[in-house]
Motif scaffolding. Structure first.
Motif, PDB file in Angstrom:
ATOM      1  N   VAL A  19      39.768  -4.511  57.905  1.00  0.00           N
ATOM      2  CA  VAL A  19      40.496  -4.391  56.633  1.00  0.00           C
ATOM      3  C   VAL A  19      40.234  -3.029  56.001  1.00  0.00           C
ATOM      4  O   VAL A  19      41.164  -2.363  55.524  1.00  0.00           O
ATOM      5  CB  VAL A  19      40.123  -5.550  55.684  1.00  0.00           C
ATOM      6  N   LEU A  20      38.977  -2.579  55.998  1.00  0.00           N
ATOM      7  CA  LEU A  20      38.658  -1.263  55.440  1.00  0.00           C
ATOM      8  C   LEU A  20      39.385  -0.150  56.185  1.00  0.00           C
ATOM      9  O   LEU A  20      39.913   0.782  55.565  1.00  0.00           O
ATOM     10  CB  LEU A  20      37.151  -1.020  55.472  1.00  0.00           C
ATOM     11  N   ASN A  21      39.428  -0.231  57.498  1.00  0.00           N
ATOM     12  CA  ASN A  21      40.152   0.780  58.277  1.00  0.00           C
ATOM     13  C   ASN A  21      41.637   0.785  57.933  1.00  0.00           C
ATOM     14  O   ASN A  21      42.244   1.844  57.793  1.00  0.00           O
ATOM     15  CB  ASN A  21      39.970   0.536  59.775  1.00  0.00           C
ATOM     16  N   LEU A  22      42.236  -0.380  57.812  1.00  0.00           N
ATOM     17  CA  LEU A  22      43.657  -0.456  57.467  1.00  0.00           C
ATOM     18  C   LEU A  22      43.925   0.133  56.091  1.00  0.00           C
ATOM     19  O   LEU A  22      44.915   0.842  55.885  1.00  0.00           O
ATOM     20  CB  LEU A  22      44.146  -1.900  57.549  1.00  0.00           C
ATOM     21  N   VAL A  23      43.036  -0.141  55.137  1.00  0.00           N
ATOM     22  CA  VAL A  23      43.197   0.425  53.793  1.00  0.00           C
ATOM     23  C   VAL A  23      43.089   1.939  53.839  1.00  0.00           C
ATOM     24  O   VAL A  23      43.899   2.659  53.237  1.00  0.00           O
ATOM     25  CB  VAL A  23      42.160  -0.191  52.821  1.00  0.00           C
ATOM     26  N   LEU A  24      42.104   2.465  54.559  1.00  0.00           N
ATOM     27  CA  LEU A  24      41.951   3.921  54.664  1.00  0.00           C
ATOM     28  C   LEU A  24      43.153   4.572  55.333  1.00  0.00           C
ATOM     29  O   LEU A  24      43.627   5.627  54.905  1.00  0.00           O
ATOM     30  CB  LEU A  24      40.671   4.262  55.416  1.00  0.00           C
ATOM     31  N   ILE A  25      43.661   3.943  56.373  1.00  0.00           N
ATOM     32  CA  ILE A  25      44.852   4.481  57.045  1.00  0.00           C
ATOM     33  C   ILE A  25      46.040   4.464  56.085  1.00  0.00           C
ATOM     34  O   ILE A  25      46.799   5.431  56.011  1.00  0.00           O
ATOM     35  CB  ILE A  25      45.149   3.688  58.336  1.00  0.00           C
ATOM     36  N   ALA A  26      46.195   3.397  55.329  1.00  0.00           N
ATOM     37  CA  ALA A  26      47.295   3.314  54.364  1.00  0.00           C
ATOM     38  C   ALA A  26      47.175   4.407  53.309  1.00  0.00           C
ATOM     39  O   ALA A  26      48.168   5.020  52.920  1.00  0.00           O
ATOM     40  CB  ALA A  26      47.323   1.931  53.710  1.00  0.00           C
ATOM     41  N   ILE A  27      45.968   4.674  52.855  1.00  0.00           N
ATOM     42  CA  ILE A  27      45.758   5.725  51.848  1.00  0.00           C
ATOM     43  C   ILE A  27      46.133   7.080  52.413  1.00  0.00           C
ATOM     44  O   ILE A  27      46.767   7.894  51.742  1.00  0.00           O
ATOM     45  CB  ILE A  27      44.301   5.715  51.356  1.00  0.00           C
ATOM     46  N   MET A  28      45.759   7.326  53.666  1.00  0.00           N
ATOM     47  CA  MET A  28      46.041   8.622  54.270  1.00  0.00           C
ATOM     48  C   MET A  28      47.515   8.790  54.608  1.00  0.00           C
ATOM     49  O   MET A  28      48.080   9.854  54.420  1.00  0.00           O
ATOM     50  CB  MET A  28      45.188   8.807  55.521  1.00  0.00           C
TER      51      MET A  28
END
Length: 171
Positions: A19-28
């Motif tokens: 979930v954290l990786n998906l959030v970071l990818i979405a932010i980028m």
């Protein structure tokens, strides 16, 4: 901890990390999907400028055309600088550097960078030309702020920090 508790722990940990990786990818990838703070400019610099200057539809179209032409020109010039820098560093990796070739590449990089500055000046001059007399004071203020920000960015973060401290009275 028995084997099932350990396994459950790692499953939960893996899910949290996913979930954290998906959030970071979405932010980028899509920073505009995040909610913005109240008062945030939002949108592209062109939309911001258009809104702040109070452009009508015709001016917005002109601004978009000016910006698209400028963006294409700057992209080409940046590509040229990158190509020239690659050639320069390829030259520097040789056992004997050809001073004439090195100087030619450095001169070409300088000329191209100067052309980028000229293009940016013409870009702002073109925007100024579509402003009404009532919009000009706000445009001049915005242009001065942009010039100041660009200067701080070019000096790096330490220069920006010094400027903030000076402006804030040393705090």
């Amino acid at each position: 901890m028995n084997i099932f508790e350990k396994q459950r722990f790692f499953v939960v940990l893996s899910a949290v990390l996913l979930v954290l990786n998906l959030v970071l990818i979405a932010i980028m990838v899509a920073p505009d999907l995040l909610p913005r703070e109240k008062g945030s400019r939002g949108g592209s610099p062109i939309n911001y400028m258009s809104r702040e200057l109070g452009f009508d539809e015709q001016q917005k179209q002109q601004l978009t055309q000016i910006a698209n032409e400028h963006r294409g020109e700057i992209r080409k010039l940046k590509d040229d600088v990158e190509r020239l820098r690659s050639s320069l560093f390829a030259e520097l990796s040789r056992s004997e550097v050809d001073p004439q070739k090195r100087d030619e590449l450095l001169s070409a990089i300088g000329s191209t960078t100067s052309e980028m500055e000229r293009s940016t000046l013409l870009f702002f001059s073109s925007i100024r030309s579509i402003c009404t007399d009532e919009q000009l004071p706000r445009f001049e203020e915005m242009a001065a702020n942009i010039h100041k920000r660009i200067g701080l960015q070019r000096r790096g973060s330490r220069g920006g920090e010094r400027e903030r401290r000076r402006r804030d009275g040393g705090n």
